[in-house]
Design an enzyme around this catalytic site. Structure first.
Site, PDB file in Angstrom:
ATOM      1  N   HIS A   1      44.902  48.696  36.040  1.00 54.98           N
ATOM      2  CA  HIS A   1      46.504  47.731  36.491  1.00 54.98           C
ATOM      3  C   HIS A   1      47.019  48.553  35.175  1.00 54.98           C
ATOM      4  O   HIS A   1      46.396  48.040  33.957  1.00 54.98           O
ATOM      5  CB  HIS A   1      45.448  46.374  36.590  1.00 54.98           C
ATOM      6  CG  HIS A   1      46.697  45.339  36.475  1.00 54.98           C
ATOM      7  ND1 HIS A   1      48.193  45.306  35.713  1.00 54.98           N
ATOM      8  CD2 HIS A   1      47.806  44.881  37.949  1.00 54.98           C
ATOM      9  CE1 HIS A   1      48.562  44.518  36.451  1.00 54.98           C
ATOM     10  NE2 HIS A   1      48.400  44.470  37.768  1.00 54.98           N
TER      11      HIS A   1
ATOM     12  N   ASP B   1      38.753  44.192  32.462  1.00 58.32           N
ATOM     13  CA  ASP B   1      39.905  43.418  32.922  1.00 58.32           C
ATOM     14  C   ASP B   1      39.247  42.274  34.288  1.00 58.32           C
ATOM     15  O   ASP B   1      38.735  43.458  35.545  1.00 58.32           O
ATOM     16  CB  ASP B   1      40.809  44.606  33.944  1.00 58.32           C
ATOM     17  CG  ASP B   1      41.217  43.930  34.625  1.00 58.32           C
ATOM     18  OD1 ASP B   1      41.373  42.744  35.183  1.00 58.32           O
ATOM     19  OD2 ASP B   1      42.953  44.255  34.920  1.00 58.32           O
TER      20      ASP B   1
ATOM     21  N   GLN C   1      40.680  40.947  39.452  1.00 60.80           N
ATOM     22  CA  GLN C   1      39.684  40.252  40.280  1.00 60.80           C
ATOM     23  C   GLN C   1      38.339  40.285  40.936  1.00 60.80           C
ATOM     24  O   GLN C   1      38.250  40.060  41.322  1.00 60.80           O
ATOM     25  CB  GLN C   1      40.274  41.651  40.853  1.00 60.80           C
ATOM     26  CG  GLN C   1      41.695  42.325  41.076  1.00 60.80           C
ATOM     27  CD  GLN C   1      42.586  41.160  41.970  1.00 60.80           C
ATOM     28  OE1 GLN C   1      42.088  40.671  43.003  1.00 60.80           O
ATOM     29  NE2 GLN C   1      44.047  41.530  41.587  1.00 60.80           N
TER      30      GLN C   1
ATOM     31  N   LYS D   1      44.375  33.485  39.963  1.00 56.85           N
ATOM     32  CA  LYS D   1      43.991  34.588  40.891  1.00 56.85           C
ATOM     33  C   LYS D   1      42.726  33.793  41.339  1.00 56.85           C
ATOM     34  O   LYS D   1      41.636  34.343  42.421  1.00 56.85           O
ATOM     35  CB  LYS D   1      43.689  35.552  40.641  1.00 56.85           C
ATOM     36  CG  LYS D   1      45.581  36.602  40.170  1.00 56.85           C
ATOM     37  CD  LYS D   1      44.863  37.864  39.887  1.00 56.85           C
ATOM     38  CE  LYS D   1      45.742  38.691  39.587  1.00 56.85           C
ATOM     39  NZ  LYS D   1      46.902  39.501  40.275  1.00 56.85           N
TER      40      LYS D   1
ATOM     41  N   CYS E   1      51.239  48.157  40.699  1.00 58.45           N
ATOM     42  CA  CYS E   1      50.879  48.180  39.028  1.00 58.45           C
ATOM     43  C   CYS E   1      49.363  48.766  38.393  1.00 58.45           C
ATOM     44  O   CYS E   1      49.114  48.672  37.749  1.00 58.45           O
ATOM     45  CB  CYS E   1      50.563  47.177  38.428  1.00 58.45           C
ATOM     46  SG  CYS E   1      51.889  45.526  38.678  1.00 58.45           S
TER      47      CYS E   1
HETATM   48  C1  LIG Z   1      42.821  44.553  38.276  1.00 59.84           C
HETATM   49  C2  LIG Z   1      43.962  43.420  37.340  1.00 59.84           C
HETATM   50  N1  LIG Z   1      44.744  43.078  36.469  1.00 59.84           N
HETATM   51  C3  LIG Z   1      45.506  43.380  35.996  1.00 59.84           C
HETATM   52  C4  LIG Z   1      46.482  41.895  36.435  1.00 59.84           C
HETATM   53  C5  LIG Z   1      47.362  41.563  35.450  1.00 59.84           C
HETATM   54  O1  LIG Z   1      47.130  40.130  35.520  1.00 59.84           O
HETATM   55  P1  LIG Z   1      48.135  39.066  35.775  1.00 59.84           P
HETATM   56  O2  LIG Z   1      49.361  38.987  35.496  1.00 59.84           O
HETATM   57  O3  LIG Z   1      47.491  37.259  35.905  1.00 59.84           O
HETATM   58  O4  LIG Z   1      47.968  38.841  33.758  1.00 59.84           O
HETATM   59  C6  LIG Z   1      46.354  42.270  37.485  1.00 59.84           C
HETATM   60  C7  LIG Z   1      47.287  41.085  38.085  1.00 59.84           C
HETATM   61  O5  LIG Z   1      47.312  41.350  40.105  1.00 59.84           O
HETATM   62  C8  LIG Z   1      45.179  42.993  38.342  1.00 59.84           C
HETATM   63  O6  LIG Z   1      45.414  43.064  39.702  1.00 59.84           O
END
Ligand SMILES: Cc1ncc(COP(=O)(O)O)c(C=O)c1O
Length: 400
Positions: free
Chosen positions: A113, A190, A193, A216, A355
């Site tokens: 992401h 990260d 998910q 999430k 993203c």
């Molecule tokens: C794998 C992953 N990393 C990071 C993020 C970013 O999360 P946030 O927008 O809650 O900061 C997301 C959000 O979709 C994600 O799916």
């Protein structure tokens, strides 16, 4: 699992919600906890000596303990942030700046992401270090052998997802951590998910940092967590200044509190932190394993039905078993058109680059449709999705 649907007010609204990887719906208990804060407390934490403020501070710190128990770490290793993006930027800007020099390498995967890609790219640009991109398998997984191939004695940080938000496969974090540490590098994960996909223990996994978001995991937006190993947090400087993160301030010099407090500057998102605590209780009451067994079964049903009934569908992650995501395209129909068609029938999915533009480029597509399931989704909802998708070709014919 249908009995839990009544817990989610948004499920009364006649929508079919299949965008849970973007943000999950919020149960009433979480909403109520935030209303309770504004109705019965409404004051700041760590300020003054009033009893109300003291009570809220206690509640806030109780959530820190709850998060620590949920992910298997010490209370002092839990920093509240605005979300995964904020957490990863904090690691890159504070820890990254501390340990990365111009001859170093940072490893990320092609399926990250942007929140776990750009902070490292920016850091590399700033200090003149190199960003190394490890390839992934056809299922979007980082194979230990592939990681091994890109590691060397210049690698200082490896930043990977626990679960990809495009493909949904689970990386073997424990195995990857062994490789990272074999090269004396640091492992940033990260978990945006992953946190709802597997019950984790960050110390068993032996990760150095783990980031996730409340929204999430059935919690509120605007709150997230960064776990960091105590000895690393101790060395890291704060990057945002002001409020209760200070120890003493004089004209000559300022000193800061210990971690995690030195990273929590200004007025924090108190109701959201309290809501996160309730979301953790909610998940624990059902059980992550039970949630994921159901979601896996639902997904498997959906994948089979899509493959059987939708002509010209390409499901990019059809070989993954343990996941809540179905990522696909229908030949000659843009992902946005598919999502618009579904939207006309009140079915909400995600279409776009998720993203993760470097991975879209690697897949040679501009966008995909992503259906992401939660435990409150039903088999009937999956049937409805397939029925509507069958009409996709006709819809496009009408458009052109
Ligand atoms: C794998 C992953 N990393 C990071 C993020 C970013 O999360 P946030 O927008 O809650 O900061 C997301 C959000 O979709 C994600 O799916």
């Amino acid at each position: 699992m249908n009995k839990y649907r009544k817990d989610f007010p948004m499920l009364d609204k006649d929508y079919i919600y299949f965008n849970n990887a973007s943000t999950s719906l919020t149960p009433t208990v979480v909403i109520d906890s935030m209303v309770d804060y504004y109705t019965n407390f409404g004051v700041n934490i760590n300020r003054g000596v009033d009893s109300l403020g003291y009570k809220v501070t206690e509640k806030y710190e109780l959530v820190r303990s709850k998060v620590a128990a949920f992910i298997g770490c010490a209370k002092g290793e839990v920093i509240f942030t605005r979300g995964t993006t904020d957490s990863l930027n904090l690691v890159a800007q504070s820890f990254g700046n501390l340990v990365i020099n111009d001859c170093d390498e940072i490893v990320v995967s092609v399926v990250e992401h942007h929140a776990n890609f750009i902070p490292w790219q920016e850091l590399c640009n700033k200090v003149g270090a190199s960003l190394v991109v490890v390839p992934v398998s056809d299922d979007g997984i980082v194979k230990p052998d592939d990681l091994l191939k890109v590691m060397n004695n210049k690698t200082r940080i490896v930043a990977l997802n626990h679960v990809s938000n495009v493909m949904g496969g689970i990386n073997n974090i424990r195995e990857l951590a062994k490789i990272v540490h074999q090269f004396n590098a640091y492992f940033v994960v990260d978990g945006a998910q992953g946190i709802v996909q597997e019950k984790i223990n960050v110390h068993d996994l032996d990760v150095d940092f783990y980031a996730f978001s409340g929204h999430k995991m059935y919690g509120p937006m605007g709150v997230g967590v960064l776990f960091g190993k105590q000895e690393l947090l101790k060395k890291m400087p704060p990057i945002v200044f002001g409020g209760e993160m200070i120890d003493t301030v004089s004209i000559e010099k300022t000193t800061y509190k210990e971690a995690p407090y030195k990273f929590e500057a200004g007025t924090m998102m108190i109701p959201e932190v309290l809501g996160l605590g309730v979301a953790i209780d909610y998940i624990n009451n059902i059980g992550i394993e039970k949630i994921n067994n159901y979601v896996t079964e639902l997904r498997s049903y959906l994948v089979s039905k899509l493959l059987e009934e939708i002509n010209d569908i390409e499901i990019y992650n059809k070989n993954i078993v343990d996941s809540n995501l179905v990522t696909f395209n229908i030949k000659n129909i843009h992902a946005h058109d598919v999502a618009s068609l579904l939207d006309k029938e009140k079915i909400i999915v995600r279409a776009g680059h998720h993203c993760a533009e470097p991975y879209m480029t690697a897949l040679n597509v501009v966008a995909t449709v992503r259906v992401s399931l939660a435990f409150y989704n039903t088999f009937e909802e999956c049937d409805k999705l397939v029925e509507v998708l069958k009409k996709a070709g006709d819809y496009i014919d009408v458009l052109f």
